[in-house]
Motif scaffolding. Structure first.
Motif, PDB file in Angstrom:
ATOM      1  N   ALA A 166      -2.375 -15.754  -0.550  1.00 19.73           N
ATOM      2  CA  ALA A 166      -1.791 -15.161  -1.752  1.00 19.73           C
ATOM      3  C   ALA A 166      -2.036 -13.662  -1.670  1.00 19.73           C
ATOM      4  CB  ALA A 166      -2.412 -15.734  -3.017  1.00 19.73           C
ATOM      5  N   ASP A 167      -0.996 -12.885  -1.843  1.00 25.13           N
ATOM      6  CA  ASP A 167      -1.061 -11.425  -1.787  1.00 25.13           C
ATOM      7  C   ASP A 167      -0.815 -10.890  -3.193  1.00 25.13           C
ATOM      8  OD1 ASP A 167      -0.816  -8.724  -1.336  1.00 25.13           O
ATOM      9  OD2 ASP A 167       0.862  -8.887   0.047  1.00 25.13           O
ATOM     10  N   PHE A 168      -1.866 -10.362  -3.797  1.00 23.16           N
ATOM     11  CA  PHE A 168      -1.780  -9.849  -5.162  1.00 23.16           C
ATOM     12  C   PHE A 168      -1.485  -8.351  -5.105  1.00 23.16           C
ATOM     13  CE2 PHE A 168      -4.647 -13.489  -5.186  1.00 23.16           C
ATOM     14  CZ  PHE A 168      -4.020 -14.292  -6.124  1.00 23.16           C
ATOM     15  N   GLY A 169      -0.239  -7.990  -5.371  1.00 30.07           N
ATOM     16  CA  GLY A 169       0.182  -6.590  -5.297  1.00 30.07           C
ATOM     17  C   GLY A 169      -0.582  -5.677  -6.224  1.00 30.07           C
ATOM     18  N   SER A 170      -1.040  -6.198  -7.349  1.00 36.00           N
ATOM     19  CA  SER A 170      -1.783  -5.369  -8.305  1.00 36.00           C
ATOM     20  C   SER A 170      -3.158  -4.974  -7.777  1.00 36.00           C
ATOM     21  CB  SER A 170      -1.923  -6.103  -9.634  1.00 36.00           C
ATOM     22  OG  SER A 170      -2.615  -7.326  -9.445  1.00 36.00           O
ATOM     23  N   ALA A 171      -3.649  -5.650  -6.735  1.00 36.48           N
ATOM     24  CA  ALA A 171      -4.963  -5.336  -6.168  1.00 36.48           C
ATOM     25  C   ALA A 171      -4.883  -4.242  -5.109  1.00 36.48           C
ATOM     26  CB  ALA A 171      -5.586  -6.591  -5.569  1.00 36.48           C
ATOM     27  N   ALA A 172      -3.678  -3.808  -4.746  1.00 33.90           N
ATOM     28  CA  ALA A 172      -3.505  -2.800  -3.696  1.00 33.90           C
ATOM     29  C   ALA A 172      -3.803  -1.401  -4.229  1.00 33.90           C
ATOM     30  CB  ALA A 172      -2.075  -2.868  -3.165  1.00 33.90           C
ATOM     31  N   SER A 173      -3.961  -0.472  -3.286  1.00 27.84           N
ATOM     32  CA  SER A 173      -4.171   0.924  -3.674  1.00 27.84           C
ATOM     33  C   SER A 173      -2.920   1.462  -4.367  1.00 27.84           C
ATOM     34  CB  SER A 173      -4.510   1.766  -2.445  1.00 27.84           C
ATOM     35  OG  SER A 173      -3.399   1.815  -1.584  1.00 27.84           O
ATOM     36  N   SER A 231       3.640  -5.349  -9.020  1.00 27.28           N
ATOM     37  CA  SER A 231       3.293  -6.466  -9.902  1.00 27.28           C
ATOM     38  C   SER A 231       3.557  -7.826  -9.258  1.00 27.28           C
ATOM     39  CB  SER A 231       4.080  -6.358 -11.205  1.00 27.28           C
ATOM     40  OG  SER A 231       5.471  -6.404 -10.933  1.00 27.28           O
ATOM     41  N   GLU A 232       3.955  -7.852  -7.977  1.00 25.99           N
ATOM     42  CA  GLU A 232       4.294  -9.111  -7.307  1.00 25.99           C
ATOM     43  C   GLU A 232       3.064  -9.855  -6.809  1.00 25.99           C
ATOM     44  OE1 GLU A 232       8.369  -9.137  -5.070  1.00 25.99           O
ATOM     45  OE2 GLU A 232       7.156  -7.437  -4.390  1.00 25.99           O
ATOM     46  N   THR A 233       3.164 -11.166  -6.826  1.00 24.37           N
ATOM     47  CA  THR A 233       2.214 -12.032  -6.132  1.00 24.37           C
ATOM     48  C   THR A 233       3.030 -12.814  -5.119  1.00 24.37           C
ATOM     49  OG1 THR A 233       0.791 -12.225  -8.061  1.00 24.37           O
ATOM     50  CG2 THR A 233       0.559 -13.908  -6.356  1.00 24.37           C
TER      51      THR A 233
END
Length: 142
Positions: free
Chosen positions: A17-24, A30-32
């Motif tokens: 699962a790639d949580f876009g909100s956790a990126a720099s 806002s995508e997962t």
């Protein structure tokens, strides 16, 4: 799912699962995104193994394929060469890389690779560095 049995490979299902909100800030969104792979491995000898997988990425919009040949050079180190691709309705990206893995502890592994695109008018070069941590019940996690 299974261990290797003669010619039948070891098989497992791997999900990400790639949580876009956790990126720099530069990469945040806002995508997962969900990836799912069916992974296989054959031990060819005590030193050589072959891993390969097929899967879907970015919420099943892409087909992903990987094939990797690895040789254990020491008890804690291995070298590998890998082909991987991402295929979708608009593009096909084919790449090769080579690198090594180093087992720091039985539960911690480092890896490094360099590679490039193939079958493409543009030459894209890249380098990767990774850390892998094996989580198991003896670590207190279920």
């Amino acid at each position: 799912l299974t261990n290797q049995n003669k010619m039948l490979p070891a098989m497992s299902v791997v999900g990400y699962a790639d949580f876009g909100s956790a990126a720099s800030n530069n990469f945040s969104n806002s995508e997962t995104l969900i990836d799912l792979k069916l992974a296989f491995e054959n031990e060819l000898s005590q030193s050589f193994s072959m891993g390969y997988n097929v899967g879907a990425s970015e919420n099943f919009d892409n087909l992903t394929l990987t094939a990797c040949l690895s040789v254990a050079t020491t008890e804690k180190m291995a070298c590998f060469a890998e082909y991987f691709s991402i295929i979708n309705a608009a593009h096909q990206f084919h790449n090769v890389n080579a690198g090594f893995t180093l087992g720091i502890t039985p539960s911690l592994q480092l890896d490094m690779a360099i590679g490039r695109s193939i079958f493409d008018a543009e030459n894209r070069y890249f380098a990767t560095v990774g850390v892998c941590w094996l989580i198991n019940k003896k670590d207190g996690l279920n």
